[in-house]
Design a protein around this motif. Structure first.
Motif, PDB file in Angstrom:
ATOM      1  N   LEU A 181     -19.137   6.518   1.961  1.00  0.00           N
ATOM      2  CA  LEU A 181     -17.870   6.347   1.248  1.00  0.00           C
ATOM      3  C   LEU A 181     -16.722   6.100   2.220  1.00  0.00           C
ATOM      4  N   LEU A 182     -16.703   6.831   3.316  1.00  0.00           N
ATOM      5  CA  LEU A 182     -15.652   6.615   4.310  1.00  0.00           C
ATOM      6  C   LEU A 182     -15.764   5.219   4.921  1.00  0.00           C
ATOM      7  N   ALA A 183     -16.995   4.747   5.101  1.00  0.00           N
ATOM      8  CA  ALA A 183     -17.196   3.406   5.664  1.00  0.00           C
ATOM      9  C   ALA A 183     -16.672   2.321   4.736  1.00  0.00           C
ATOM     10  N   GLY A 184     -16.613   2.624   3.445  1.00  0.00           N
ATOM     11  CA  GLY A 184     -16.106   1.653   2.481  1.00  0.00           C
ATOM     12  C   GLY A 184     -14.694   1.931   2.022  1.00  0.00           C
ATOM     13  N   SER A 185     -13.983   2.766   2.766  1.00  0.00           N
ATOM     14  CA  SER A 185     -12.635   3.165   2.357  1.00  0.00           C
ATOM     15  C   SER A 185     -11.570   2.234   2.923  1.00  0.00           C
ATOM     16  N   LYS A 186     -10.373   2.331   2.356  1.00  0.00           N
ATOM     17  CA  LYS A 186      -9.243   1.540   2.838  1.00  0.00           C
ATOM     18  C   LYS A 186      -8.927   1.873   4.290  1.00  0.00           C
ATOM     19  N   GLU A 187      -9.046   3.135   4.631  1.00  0.00           N
ATOM     20  CA  GLU A 187      -8.661   3.580   5.968  1.00  0.00           C
ATOM     21  C   GLU A 187      -9.591   3.057   7.051  1.00  0.00           C
ATOM     22  N   HIS A 188     -10.887   3.029   6.778  1.00  0.00           N
ATOM     23  CA  HIS A 188     -11.854   2.693   7.832  1.00  0.00           C
ATOM     24  C   HIS A 188     -12.478   1.307   7.664  1.00  0.00           C
ATOM     25  N   HIS A 189     -12.843   0.942   6.469  1.00  0.00           N
ATOM     26  CA  HIS A 189     -13.427  -0.365   6.137  1.00  0.00           C
ATOM     27  C   HIS A 189     -14.413  -0.830   7.214  1.00  0.00           C
ATOM     28  N   LEU A 190     -15.466  -0.070   7.375  1.00  0.00           N
ATOM     29  CA  LEU A 190     -16.508  -0.401   8.346  1.00  0.00           C
ATOM     30  C   LEU A 190     -17.644  -1.192   7.713  1.00  0.00           C
ATOM     31  N   ALA A 191     -17.804  -1.073   6.393  1.00  0.00           N
ATOM     32  CA  ALA A 191     -18.896  -1.733   5.682  1.00  0.00           C
ATOM     33  C   ALA A 191     -18.334  -2.661   4.613  1.00  0.00           C
ATOM     34  N   ASP A 192     -19.177  -3.604   4.173  1.00  0.00           N
ATOM     35  CA  ASP A 192     -18.764  -4.584   3.168  1.00  0.00           C
ATOM     36  C   ASP A 192     -19.249  -4.224   1.772  1.00  0.00           C
ATOM     37  N   ALA A 193     -20.204  -3.325   1.692  1.00  0.00           N
ATOM     38  CA  ALA A 193     -20.700  -2.777   0.427  1.00  0.00           C
ATOM     39  C   ALA A 193     -21.346  -1.446   0.764  1.00  0.00           C
ATOM     40  N   ILE A 194     -21.396  -0.545  -0.213  1.00  0.00           N
ATOM     41  CA  ILE A 194     -21.974   0.766   0.069  1.00  0.00           C
ATOM     42  C   ILE A 194     -22.789   1.261  -1.122  1.00  0.00           C
ATOM     43  N   VAL A 195     -23.751   2.126  -0.806  1.00  0.00           N
ATOM     44  CA  VAL A 195     -24.509   2.851  -1.828  1.00  0.00           C
ATOM     45  C   VAL A 195     -24.563   4.312  -1.402  1.00  0.00           C
ATOM     46  N   GLY A 196     -24.203   5.199  -2.311  1.00  0.00           N
ATOM     47  CA  GLY A 196     -24.304   6.626  -2.057  1.00  0.00           C
ATOM     48  C   GLY A 196     -25.412   7.223  -2.902  1.00  0.00           C
ATOM     49  N   CYS A 197     -26.341   7.906  -2.253  1.00  0.00           N
ATOM     50  CA  CYS A 197     -27.463   8.535  -2.961  1.00  0.00           C
ATOM     51  C   CYS A 197     -27.266  10.046  -2.969  1.00  0.00           C
ATOM     52  N   HIS A 198     -27.174  10.621  -4.166  1.00  0.00           N
ATOM     53  CA  HIS A 198     -26.874  12.047  -4.347  1.00  0.00           C
ATOM     54  C   HIS A 198     -25.946  12.547  -3.233  1.00  0.00           C
ATOM     55  N   VAL A 199     -24.729  11.989  -3.259  1.00  0.00           N
ATOM     56  CA  VAL A 199     -23.759  12.234  -2.189  1.00  0.00           C
ATOM     57  C   VAL A 199     -23.308  13.695  -2.167  1.00  0.00           C
ATOM     58  N   SER A 200     -22.923  14.148  -0.976  1.00  0.00           N
ATOM     59  CA  SER A 200     -22.478  15.531  -0.783  1.00  0.00           C
ATOM     60  C   SER A 200     -21.090  15.558  -0.154  1.00  0.00           C
ATOM     61  N   LEU A 201     -20.417  16.682  -0.332  1.00  0.00           N
ATOM     62  CA  LEU A 201     -19.172  16.996   0.377  1.00  0.00           C
ATOM     63  C   LEU A 201     -18.038  16.026   0.050  1.00  0.00           C
ATOM     64  N   THR A 202     -18.052  15.455  -1.149  1.00  0.00           N
ATOM     65  CA  THR A 202     -17.017  14.492  -1.521  1.00  0.00           C
ATOM     66  C   THR A 202     -16.076  15.088  -2.565  1.00  0.00           C
ATOM     67  N   ASN A 203     -14.916  14.459  -2.696  1.00  0.00           N
ATOM     68  CA  ASN A 203     -13.961  14.825  -3.741  1.00  0.00           C
ATOM     69  C   ASN A 203     -13.310  13.556  -4.276  1.00  0.00           C
TER      70      ASN A 203
END
Length: 230
Positions: free
Chosen positions: A124-146
């Motif tokens: 999620l951080l890799a696909g965020s406005k702040e970091h934008h490290l990835a061009d698409a993302i998939v999160g599988c049973h993600v943890s520690l998010t809000n």
């Protein structure tokens, strides 16, 4: 999962210790034709598989009193110190360097980040406005998010969800869906699997046909997202 100047569509493990990520990565690479790279986010300090011994595997299953006591003890003595050692201030620079190295050293032009459990946060951080490290993302049973992590997304995002998940709860999933529904410019999709608990896509039990069906569904979902958005 990568598109760019790739040499052949096979997995390249970068200091990865566990067999499970390699098996999954090979399956994803074979299905998609993309290269798959595996980072070691923990510098060899992964949680031992034995940590989850005795915990439920199917929805509705309850832990015994003894298992609950044992798990609580392991949380205090093992998991809590581990989470501190691998807090965001430590792990995010590893993630940042990994993605930037893929682009600068290997000539990769498009990247889909796939994160499982702990790694879901960093997808999620890799696909965020702040970091934008990835061009698409998939999160599988993600943890520690809000909810802030979902509000900050700016690339196509998909989620593989367990039927029961103490981390990506029904309430948090509904909140994420609502947040993303207000961002029609960002493609989003949720796959809710049946008969599964948190962690199934990362460490499936090969002897459980229900879990293996969901595991294969998850892999197909990840591949389809990559083919659509890379």
């Amino acid at each position: 999962m990568l598109r760019g100047q790739t040499m052949h569509p096979k997995t390249r493990p970068l200091s990865c210790l566990s067999k499970n990520p390699r098996i999954t990565a090979d399956a994803l690479s074979d299905k998609s034709g993309f290269d798959v790279y595996i980072p070691d986010l923990f510098n060899g300090d992964a949680i031992a598989p034995s940590f989850r011994e005795g915990t439920p595997e199917v929805p509705g299953e309850q832990m015994s009193i003894g298992t609950k006591i044992s798990f609580a003890g392991k949380f205090l003595t093992t998991l809590a110190p581990w989470l501190f050692r691998h807090r965001q201030a430590v792990t995010l620079p590893v993630v940042d360097k990994f993605f930037k190295t893929l682009r600068s050293k290997y000539g990769i032009t498009r990247i889909q980040a796939v994160g499982y459990c702990f790694g879901g946060l960093y997808a999620l951080l890799a696909g965020s406005k702040e970091h934008h490290l990835a061009d698409a993302i998939v999160g599988c049973h993600v943890s520690l998010t809000n909810k802030t992590h979902y509000e900050n997304l700016e690339v196509p995002v998909a989620f593989v969800c367990a039927q029961e998940d103490y981390q990506f709860t029904d309430a948090l999933r509904a909140e994420a869906e609502q947040i993303l529904s207000r961002k029609p410019e960002i493609p989003s999709k949720f796959l809710l699997t049946e008969g599964t608990l948190h962690g199934f896509a990362a460490r499936p039990n090969p002897d459980n046909p229900v879990i293996m069906k969901a595991y294969k569904q998850a892999n197909d979902f990840i591949v389809e997202w990559a083919k659509t958005h890379l």
